[in-house]
Structures are given as structure tokens and as C-alpha cells.
Design a protein around this motif. Sequence first.
Motif, PDB file in Angstrom:
ATOM      1  N   GLU A 161       0.720  -1.202  -0.008  1.00 31.96           N
ATOM      2  CA  GLU A 161       0.027  -0.110   0.048  1.00 31.96           C
ATOM      3  C   GLU A 161       0.941   1.189  -0.041  1.00 31.96           C
ATOM      4  O   GLU A 161       0.512   2.129  -0.792  1.00 31.96           O
ATOM      5  CB  GLU A 161      -0.796  -0.140   0.952  1.00 31.96           C
ATOM      6  CG  GLU A 161      -1.910  -0.905   1.186  1.00 31.96           C
ATOM      7  CD  GLU A 161      -3.002  -1.160   2.528  1.00 31.96           C
ATOM      8  OE1 GLU A 161      -2.568  -0.289   3.264  1.00 31.96           O
ATOM      9  OE2 GLU A 161      -3.663  -1.577   2.513  1.00 31.96           O
ATOM     10  N   GLU A 211       2.388   1.566  -3.402  1.00 38.47           N
ATOM     11  CA  GLU A 211       1.140   1.993  -4.512  1.00 38.47           C
ATOM     12  C   GLU A 211       1.015   3.559  -4.135  1.00 38.47           C
ATOM     13  O   GLU A 211       0.852   4.434  -5.190  1.00 38.47           O
ATOM     14  CB  GLU A 211      -0.153   1.160  -4.100  1.00 38.47           C
ATOM     15  CG  GLU A 211       0.024  -0.100  -4.843  1.00 38.47           C
ATOM     16  CD  GLU A 211      -1.065  -1.003  -4.462  1.00 38.47           C
ATOM     17  OE1 GLU A 211      -2.017  -0.736  -3.784  1.00 38.47           O
ATOM     18  OE2 GLU A 211      -0.846  -2.327  -5.085  1.00 38.47           O
ATOM     19  N   ASP A 212       0.637   4.138  -2.901  1.00 35.01           N
ATOM     20  CA  ASP A 212       0.293   5.271  -2.568  1.00 35.01           C
ATOM     21  C   ASP A 212       1.658   6.202  -2.998  1.00 35.01           C
ATOM     22  O   ASP A 212       1.317   7.448  -3.792  1.00 35.01           O
ATOM     23  CB  ASP A 212       0.339   5.558  -1.116  1.00 35.01           C
ATOM     24  CG  ASP A 212      -1.207   5.000  -0.722  1.00 35.01           C
ATOM     25  OD1 ASP A 212      -1.886   4.575  -1.676  1.00 35.01           O
ATOM     26  OD2 ASP A 212      -1.362   4.927   0.379  1.00 35.01           O
ATOM     27  N   ASN A 255       3.742   5.803  -5.395  1.00 33.54           N
ATOM     28  CA  ASN A 255       4.038   5.773  -6.840  1.00 33.54           C
ATOM     29  C   ASN A 255       2.769   6.585  -7.230  1.00 33.54           C
ATOM     30  O   ASN A 255       3.133   7.522  -8.356  1.00 33.54           O
ATOM     31  CB  ASN A 255       3.713   4.611  -7.390  1.00 33.54           C
ATOM     32  CG  ASN A 255       4.971   3.519  -7.151  1.00 33.54           C
ATOM     33  OD1 ASN A 255       6.147   4.134  -6.816  1.00 33.54           O
ATOM     34  ND2 ASN A 255       4.782   2.197  -7.360  1.00 33.54           N
ATOM     35  N   GLN A 256       1.870   6.646  -6.793  1.00 32.72           N
ATOM     36  CA  GLN A 256       0.593   7.422  -7.304  1.00 32.72           C
ATOM     37  C   GLN A 256       0.840   9.044  -7.235  1.00 32.72           C
ATOM     38  O   GLN A 256       0.931   9.676  -8.158  1.00 32.72           O
ATOM     39  CB  GLN A 256      -0.767   7.045  -6.632  1.00 32.72           C
ATOM     40  CG  GLN A 256      -1.938   8.086  -7.220  1.00 32.72           C
ATOM     41  CD  GLN A 256      -3.262   7.728  -6.286  1.00 32.72           C
ATOM     42  OE1 GLN A 256      -3.421   6.575  -5.548  1.00 32.72           O
ATOM     43  NE2 GLN A 256      -4.166   8.311  -6.746  1.00 32.72           N
ATOM     44  N   ARG A 257       1.421   9.186  -6.071  1.00 35.43           N
ATOM     45  CA  ARG A 257       1.696  10.680  -5.565  1.00 35.43           C
ATOM     46  C   ARG A 257       2.686  11.156  -6.420  1.00 35.43           C
ATOM     47  O   ARG A 257       2.870  12.147  -6.875  1.00 35.43           O
ATOM     48  CB  ARG A 257       2.014  10.797  -4.130  1.00 35.43           C
ATOM     49  CG  ARG A 257       0.667  10.766  -3.402  1.00 35.43           C
ATOM     50  CD  ARG A 257      -0.119  11.963  -3.574  1.00 35.43           C
ATOM     51  NE  ARG A 257       0.518  13.307  -3.155  1.00 35.43           N
ATOM     52  CZ  ARG A 257       0.641  14.368  -3.782  1.00 35.43           C
ATOM     53  NH1 ARG A 257       0.488  14.432  -4.934  1.00 35.43           N
ATOM     54  NH2 ARG A 257       1.771  15.392  -3.221  1.00 35.43           N
ATOM     55  N   LYS A 258       3.893  10.279  -6.626  1.00 34.42           N
ATOM     56  CA  LYS A 258       4.789  10.626  -7.555  1.00 34.42           C
ATOM     57  C   LYS A 258       4.670  11.048  -8.956  1.00 34.42           C
ATOM     58  O   LYS A 258       4.898  11.788  -9.573  1.00 34.42           O
ATOM     59  CB  LYS A 258       5.997   9.668  -7.499  1.00 34.42           C
ATOM     60  CG  LYS A 258       7.311   9.792  -8.148  1.00 34.42           C
ATOM     61  CD  LYS A 258       8.153   8.614  -7.607  1.00 34.42           C
ATOM     62  CE  LYS A 258       9.795   9.188  -8.037  1.00 34.42           C
ATOM     63  NZ  LYS A 258      10.565   7.934  -7.715  1.00 34.42           N
ATOM     64  N   ASN A 259       3.633   9.892  -9.404  1.00 35.77           N
ATOM     65  CA  ASN A 259       3.206  10.323 -10.884  1.00 35.77           C
ATOM     66  C   ASN A 259       2.358  11.617 -11.142  1.00 35.77           C
ATOM     67  O   ASN A 259       2.613  12.446 -11.800  1.00 35.77           O
ATOM     68  CB  ASN A 259       2.353   9.284 -11.178  1.00 35.77           C
ATOM     69  CG  ASN A 259       3.071   8.176 -11.650  1.00 35.77           C
ATOM     70  OD1 ASN A 259       4.357   7.863 -11.678  1.00 35.77           O
ATOM     71  ND2 ASN A 259       2.418   6.690 -11.435  1.00 35.77           N
ATOM     72  N   GLU A 260       1.526  11.954  -9.825  1.00 34.30           N
ATOM     73  CA  GLU A 260       0.890  13.285  -9.922  1.00 34.30           C
ATOM     74  C   GLU A 260       1.753  14.454  -9.836  1.00 34.30           C
ATOM     75  O   GLU A 260       1.621  15.519 -10.508  1.00 34.30           O
ATOM     76  CB  GLU A 260      -0.021  13.230  -8.515  1.00 34.30           C
ATOM     77  CG  GLU A 260      -1.276  12.374  -8.657  1.00 34.30           C
ATOM     78  CD  GLU A 260      -2.025  12.183  -7.341  1.00 34.30           C
ATOM     79  OE1 GLU A 260      -1.558  12.953  -6.479  1.00 34.30           O
ATOM     80  OE2 GLU A 260      -2.798  11.488  -7.265  1.00 34.30           O
TER      81      GLU A 260
END
Length: 175
Positions: A111, A114-115, A117-122
Motif C-alpha cells: 500500500e 502504491e500510494d 507511486n501514485q503521488r509521485k506520478n501526480e
Amino acid sequence: MNSSRLKSLHLVLAAATLAFAALGVQAQELKIGYVSLDKVLRDAVPAKAAQTKLEAEFSKREKDLNEFGTRLKAAGDKLEKDQPTLAESEKTRRQRDLIDQDREFQRKRREFQEDLNQRKNEELASVVERANKVIKQIYETDKYDLILQDVVFASPRIDITDKVIKALNAQQGGK
């Protein structure tokens, strides 16, 4: 060949020569730039600020996760050390507890990743969007015909990456 055909051939050759010369002049006037997006995302102030923001946002969770992993390893080492003296029921109970804790640890780690990676992509998407605006401004201001990213080879002569980074950094200072 008669003279009218010869004149026609000379005219066609002259026209072709002029057309190729005109194309050569146009090719020389073509203004091309290249931007290394990897370098922009590594060296620009907004990219570094995004990285710092992510580190601050996720550092506590990462620390907690690392502590959980350390406790889990210590519990595993203790079970291994105590195993010869434990009753079978106690050994089984502690093994089950370790398996449950390990599952929990793996879930939390997944988790977290995943969190992150999501924030990094944003955050990177935001920096890329700003970089693209800067690139478009440079394209229009300096009258480029073409600006490329992600090329196999590019001459340093057409590399405008540092110019893009400088413009992005200037924007960051103004915000």
C-alpha cells in the motif's frame, strides 16, 4: 535532339536546380531544438521541490514501516532462538502470529509503495505540464520549427534543456 526539346530539357533542369536550391535554403533555416525531459525532471527546482514534498509526506509512514519490519525480524529471530525450548503448541502459536504479522507487513508495504507511486506520478505530471508550457513559450519566442523530446541522439548544438530548466527555475522563484 531538336533544339526545342533541348531548350525544354534545359528549362526543366534549371527549374529542378532552383527547386533543390530553394529546399536547401529552407533546410538551413529550419530551427530545431531538443529537450531532455529526464534531465529536467532531475535538475529543475520544481522537480526537486516535488521530491522534497513527497519525502516529507511519506517519511513518517516509511519510518513506521521500517520499524514494523525491524520488530518482525526481531520476533522471528527470537522464535528461532527460543524454538528448542518451546512447547509445540506455543511454537505453533508464535509461528502463526509471525505469519499474520508478515502478511500485514507485506500489505502495508505494498500500500505504501502504491500510494507513493501514485503521488509521485501526480507530482511529476505537474512538473511535466509546467515544463511543456515553458517549452511552448521558448518555441514561440525563439521561433523554433520543431522541438523534440526522447531522441536517441541529439547534437549539443540543438539541446535547449538548460534553457528550459532555467526558465522553470525562474518561474519557481516567482511563485
